[in-house]
Design a protein around this motif. Structure first.
Motif, PDB file in Angstrom:
ATOM      1  N   ALA A 113       5.078  -5.071  -0.763  1.00 60.04           N
ATOM      2  CA  ALA A 113       5.090  -3.639  -1.322  1.00 60.04           C
ATOM      3  C   ALA A 113       4.354  -2.974  -2.072  1.00 60.04           C
ATOM      4  N   GLU A 114       4.057  -1.869  -2.275  1.00 58.86           N
ATOM      5  CA  GLU A 114       2.980  -1.371  -2.948  1.00 58.86           C
ATOM      6  C   GLU A 114       3.351  -1.441  -4.548  1.00 58.86           C
ATOM      7  N   GLU A 115       4.471  -1.826  -4.814  1.00 63.75           N
ATOM      8  CA  GLU A 115       4.600  -1.849  -6.336  1.00 63.75           C
ATOM      9  C   GLU A 115       4.245  -3.264  -6.681  1.00 63.75           C
ATOM     10  N   TYR A 116       3.973  -4.118  -6.108  1.00 53.48           N
ATOM     11  CA  TYR A 116       3.576  -5.328  -6.302  1.00 53.48           C
ATOM     12  C   TYR A 116       2.064  -5.639  -6.258  1.00 53.48           C
ATOM     13  N   HIS A 117       1.116  -4.773  -5.777  1.00 50.72           N
ATOM     14  CA  HIS A 117      -0.196  -4.682  -5.371  1.00 50.72           C
ATOM     15  C   HIS A 117      -0.658  -5.132  -6.855  1.00 50.72           C
ATOM     16  N   GLY A 118      -0.629  -4.299  -7.898  1.00 52.46           N
ATOM     17  CA  GLY A 118      -1.298  -4.996  -9.160  1.00 52.46           C
ATOM     18  C   GLY A 118      -1.155  -6.082  -9.555  1.00 52.46           C
ATOM     19  N   VAL A 119       0.352  -6.442  -9.323  1.00 54.92           N
ATOM     20  CA  VAL A 119       0.607  -8.148  -9.846  1.00 54.92           C
ATOM     21  C   VAL A 119      -0.186  -8.977  -8.722  1.00 54.92           C
ATOM     22  N   ILE A 120      -0.347  -8.580  -7.677  1.00 53.93           N
ATOM     23  CA  ILE A 120      -0.898  -9.551  -6.555  1.00 53.93           C
ATOM     24  C   ILE A 120      -2.388  -9.546  -7.239  1.00 53.93           C
ATOM     25  N   LEU A 121      -3.063  -8.589  -7.584  1.00 47.83           N
ATOM     26  CA  LEU A 121      -4.437  -8.575  -7.988  1.00 47.83           C
ATOM     27  C   LEU A 121      -4.625  -9.350  -9.115  1.00 47.83           C
ATOM     28  N   GLU A 122      -3.827  -9.012 -10.120  1.00 49.02           N
ATOM     29  CA  GLU A 122      -4.034  -9.935 -11.397  1.00 49.02           C
ATOM     30  C   GLU A 122      -3.915 -11.465 -11.283  1.00 49.02           C
ATOM     31  N   VAL A 123      -2.848 -11.638 -10.432  1.00 53.35           N
ATOM     32  CA  VAL A 123      -2.612 -13.073 -10.195  1.00 53.35           C
ATOM     33  C   VAL A 123      -3.767 -13.694  -9.440  1.00 53.35           C
ATOM     34  N   PHE A 124      -4.087 -13.131  -8.478  1.00 54.74           N
ATOM     35  CA  PHE A 124      -5.167 -13.523  -7.572  1.00 54.74           C
ATOM     36  C   PHE A 124      -6.523 -13.731  -8.655  1.00 54.74           C
TER      37      PHE A 124
END
Length: 165
Positions: A136-147
């Motif tokens: 979901a779009e709400e997790y995109h920021g978290v995914i980018l940071e963690v990646f």
């Protein structure tokens, strides 16, 4: 009709001369008496000119076959190189409820990189695109940071020496 065409082709070949890989007109099957008789008649080509044409045709065919074999080998090598470079990563998306999505993404990304031995930037981009497209779009920021964190830890730590002096 065919004899006239063959005679015209033979005359043309005599005037044109031989190609570099040809027999250079050294091949002569006919005797001098046959040549004398056949030179009187324009309707029938000499045996040597027919033989010469057949040899030339065979040489041309051999050259074409060799070139085709080389081209096929090049195509095969290119295909093999492309197949070596292509990695297939099998991923299974599953829905999960989590109290700490950041840590779950970190574990998942680390596992994917290690299990599939991903180190090429193109493969890393594919993996990141996969995570972004599947969540979901709400997790995109978290995914980018963690990646970014995972890749920095994995690939920067690999460049450091394994032992310290």
């Amino acid at each position: 009709m065919q004899n006239a065409k063959a005679a015209a082709a033979a005359k043309k070949q005599k005037l044109k001369g031989c190609s570099a890989l040809c027999c250079s007109c050294r091949l002569s099957v006919s005797s001098s008496s046959e040549e004398a008789e056949s030179s009187n008649s324009d309707r029938y080509p000499t045996i040597s000119s027919l033989t010469h044409a057949m040899v030339q045709e065979r040489l041309d065919k051999m050259i074409r076959e060799r070139e085709e074999a080389k081209n096929e080998e090049r195509r095969r090598r290119r295909r093999a190189e492309r197949e070596e470079k292509t990695k297939f990563i099998v991923m299974i998306a599953m829905e999960k409820s989590s109290n700490d999505p950041r840590e779950d993404f970190r574990e998942s990304i680390e596992q994917m990189i290690m299990a599939n031995r991903i180190h090429d930037t193109k493969d890393l981009r594919r993996l990141l695109n996969y995570y972004v497209s599947m969540n979901a779009e709400e997790y995109h920021g978290v995914i980018l940071e963690v990646f970014h964190e995972v890749c920095s830890n994995f690939f920067l730590s690999c460049k450091q020496p394994l032992y310290q002096v």
